[in-house]
Structures are given as structure tokens and as C-alpha cells.
Design an enzyme around this catalytic site. Structure first.
Site, PDB file in Angstrom:
ATOM      1  N   ARG A  51       0.609  -1.100   0.198  1.00 30.67           N
ATOM      2  CA  ARG A  51       0.024   0.240   0.186  1.00 30.67           C
ATOM      3  C   ARG A  51       0.920   1.375  -0.117  1.00 30.67           C
ATOM      4  NH1 ARG A  51      -3.729  -2.635  -1.386  1.00 30.67           N
ATOM      5  NH2 ARG A  51      -5.746  -3.351  -0.910  1.00 30.67           N
ATOM      6  N   GLU A  91      -3.805   7.747  -5.733  1.00 30.35           N
ATOM      7  CA  GLU A  91      -3.946   6.580  -6.915  1.00 30.35           C
ATOM      8  C   GLU A  91      -5.265   7.475  -7.960  1.00 30.35           C
ATOM      9  OE1 GLU A  91      -3.598   2.631  -5.874  1.00 30.35           O
ATOM     10  OE2 GLU A  91      -1.526   3.004  -5.051  1.00 30.35           O
ATOM     11  N   HIS A 101      -0.953   0.099 -10.259  1.00 27.10           N
ATOM     12  CA  HIS A 101      -1.393  -0.860  -8.975  1.00 27.10           C
ATOM     13  C   HIS A 101      -2.209  -2.757  -9.531  1.00 27.10           C
ATOM     14  CE1 HIS A 101      -3.669  -0.859  -5.079  1.00 27.10           C
ATOM     15  NE2 HIS A 101      -2.893  -1.836  -4.902  1.00 27.10           N
TER      16      HIS A 101
END
Length: 332
Positions: free
Chosen positions: A237, A266, A285
Site C-alpha cells: 500500500r 491513486e 496498482h
């Protein structure tokens, strides 16, 4: 006649799994990432018994209070930092996730980022495409074989990374809240203190969850302990890292490079300083983003919810202690 439970679907559920949901539940669609409180009429809030959602859906105290019948939240992810676990536990709401099925995919990406940064593969591709190869040789890169890989966090994904790294003749060390005697007995990694991990690693890879105690837990102090030749990887993360401190470390040669699949914000803005650094490889991601893995994840997320809604114990529960009460609360 038994009343069907009513559930929110706020995840990409394929047709065959939607049929499974609809066979046992009444379904209400909410666009992914939208709060159900913004989409559903207020009179419907009290009718919701369960939900399958992505990490883009914030499940906090306000949502749980507005939906008093909601007793099961099934996350389409292994992470659950979108859920206020204190609020869920206080209200005895069961939270499910998708561990195990994405371990290999995330581990593969971790190894891929390590190779891309160490061997400068992204720049090498651009070098060939631009025609620069016709004017001279590409700069030398760095070996990973025989180097030390440090794992901050030794859960399921960390173990797969450790086993894979052994195939590259890497010496694997790790730090974890609890010592993993099983991994040590298997010979895939050895335990060191947290400071020793940062100081000794040639490549340091992060595999810890985001929690209040881990937010920005990797910062200037940690980067300052690392070798100037070290590579930093994060597929966990983004918010576990002090991103400003990481950018400073990369700009000023405190560490050699980084491979990042996750960031604090993000999607990453195009004007982020990270996009301007030549010693960083960035991904969007995508740790679990393969056809096979995402199918396995949504399959587990849906089955977790269906099982809970029909009184059967789900396979993957974050707070298993809430299960007995969640089972009792299902519609009669």
C-alpha cells in the site's frame, strides 16, 4: 416463504457469478467506488443485509449506522483498509476478503519490478526504440544474483517472494511482527531486526498491510539506513511510505532506485515528482491484475458473501469473531 437477503453489488461480477448471487439474494447495483448512501434512496438503506465491493468503497461508521441491517461486507481484495474495522467490530459486522488467490500474481510483479529496476529494462526498451542503440552501447546495470533481498512483512505474499528469490540465488532476510519459524525451517528466509533489514538489504520489498500504526512508517530514517546502491520495492500500500521522504531519497542518491506498484495518491497524477525520476519504475496498482487472478478473487468474494447470506461459514473472514452474530442476523 423465506425472505431473500438484499445485497449491494459494487464489484465487477461476471454473469455466472451474478446468477449465483441472484439465486439466493435480491441484488442492488451500486457503481464501483460510489457510496451506497449517495446512490440508493434512503428508504432502501435499512433493507441492505450484505455487500460485495472493491477497496474503492469506503465502509465507515456513517455507512454502517445508516444501514443497520448490514451484517456482511465482502471485499473484492485481500486488503481491507477501505473498511473501518473498529466500527465494523463494534457493530458485529463480518468483513471478508480474498487472501491466498493473488499471492503468486503479486509476488511475480514484485520480482518483475526488481528485475526492471536492477537491469534498467524500461530505459533499455526506450533506448532501442529511440534509435540510440545505433550510436553506442546501453549503460551497464546491476546483478541481483547473490544479493540480499529484505522482506518487510512475511505473510502469504512475502513467502512466495522469498521462495522465488531463492531461485535467483538471493540471500533472503525478513522482519515481521511475529517470527515465521515455518519459513525459517523451510530455509527460505532468516529473521533480522527491523533496522538490520533496512541496513543489510540490497533490495528491500514491502509486504505489510496499511493500518494506523503502519501509515508512513517507512520514512527518511529508514531510507537513511539503506545502502546507496539499494533498491526499494512496494507492492503493498502506498500510504505505508512517507512518499516525500522516498522522493528525496531517490533524488539525492540516498538509495539507487525504486519499483512501485502503489502510491499515496491513486491514480498517480501525471505531474507527480515520481513520474520525473529516471530511477523509478511505476505500475498502476496491477499486482493482482491478471485474468486468472481477478477471476479467482471475484469468485472467492462472491462465495464468501453467498455463504454468509445462506448461513454457511465463509472461507475468508477478516474478523471471524463476528461470524456467529452475522449468521444469526440473516433474514428469516
Amino acid at each position: 416463504m423465506t425472505k431473500k437477503p438484499c445485497i449491494i453489488v459494487s464489484a465487477p461480477v461476471p454473469a455466472d457469478l451474478r446468477q449465483l448471487l441472484e439465486a439466493s439474494c435480491d441484488t442492488v447495483d451500486v457503481p464501483m467506488g460510489k457510496s451506497p448512501l449517495e446512490v440508493l434512496p434512503q428508504e432502501q438503506w435499512s433493507q441492505i443485509d450484505g455487500m460485495v465491493c472493491t477497496v474503492k468503497t469506503r465502509v465507515d461508521a456513517a455507512l454502517l449506522d445508516a444501514m443497520p441491517a448490514l451484517k456482511v461486507v465482502s471485499n473484492f481484495a485481500v486488503g481491507f483498509d477501505n473498511v473501518d474495522m473498529n466500527a465494523a467490530n463494534e457493530r458485529k459486522v463480518l468483513v471478508c476478503n480474498t487472501p491466498g488467490v493473488l499471492d503468486g500474481a503479486v509476488a511475480d510483479l514484485t520480482i518483475g519490478l526488481m528485475l526492471c529496476v536492477a537491469r534498467n529494462l524500461v530505459a533499455g526498451d526506450a533506448f532501442v526504440r529511440s534509435g540510440a542503440w545505433t550510436k553506442g552501447a546501453f549503460p551497464l546495470a546491476t546483478d541481483i544474483r547473490g544479493k540480499t533481498l529484505g522482506l518487510l512483512g512475511m505473510g502469504r505474499i512475502g513467502r512466495v517472494v522469498a521462495r522465488t528469490a531463492r531461485a535467483f540465488d538471493m540471500d533472503v532476510i525478513y522482519h515481521n511482527r511475529r517470527q515465521d519459524t515455518e519459513a525459517e525451517a523451510e530455509g527460505i528466509a532468516r529473521y533480522v531486526s527491523r533496522d538490520e533489514l533496512f541496513a543489510q538489504s540490497d533490495v528491500l520489498s514491502v509486504h505489510i498491510p496499511l493500518a494506523p500504526e503502519t501509515r508512513k512508517s517507512i520514512g527518511a530514517r529508514e531510507f537513511g539506513m539503506m545502502k546507496k546502491t539499494a533498491i526499494f520495492l512496494n507492492t503493498a500500500r502506498g500510504a505505508v511510505v512517507d512518499e516525500d521522504a522516498l522522493i528525496d531519497a531517490l533524488k539525492n542518491g540516498v538509495i539507487a532506485g525504486a519499483g512501485l506498484d502503489v502510491m499515496t495518491t491513486e491514480p498517480l497524477p501525471a505531474d507527480s515528482p515520481l513520474t520525473q525520476l529516471p530511477n523509478v519504475v511505476l505500475q498502476a496498482h496491477i499486482g493482482s491484475a491478471t485474468v486468472e487472478t481477478r477471476r479467482a478473487m471475484i469468485d472467492l468474494a462472491v462465495h464468501n458473501l453467498v455463504n454468509a447470506m445462506t448461513g454457511n461459514q465463509p472461507k475468508a473472514m477478516v474478523n471471524a469473531e463476528a461470524w456467529p452474530l452475522a449468521r444469526e442476523a440473516q433474514p428469516a
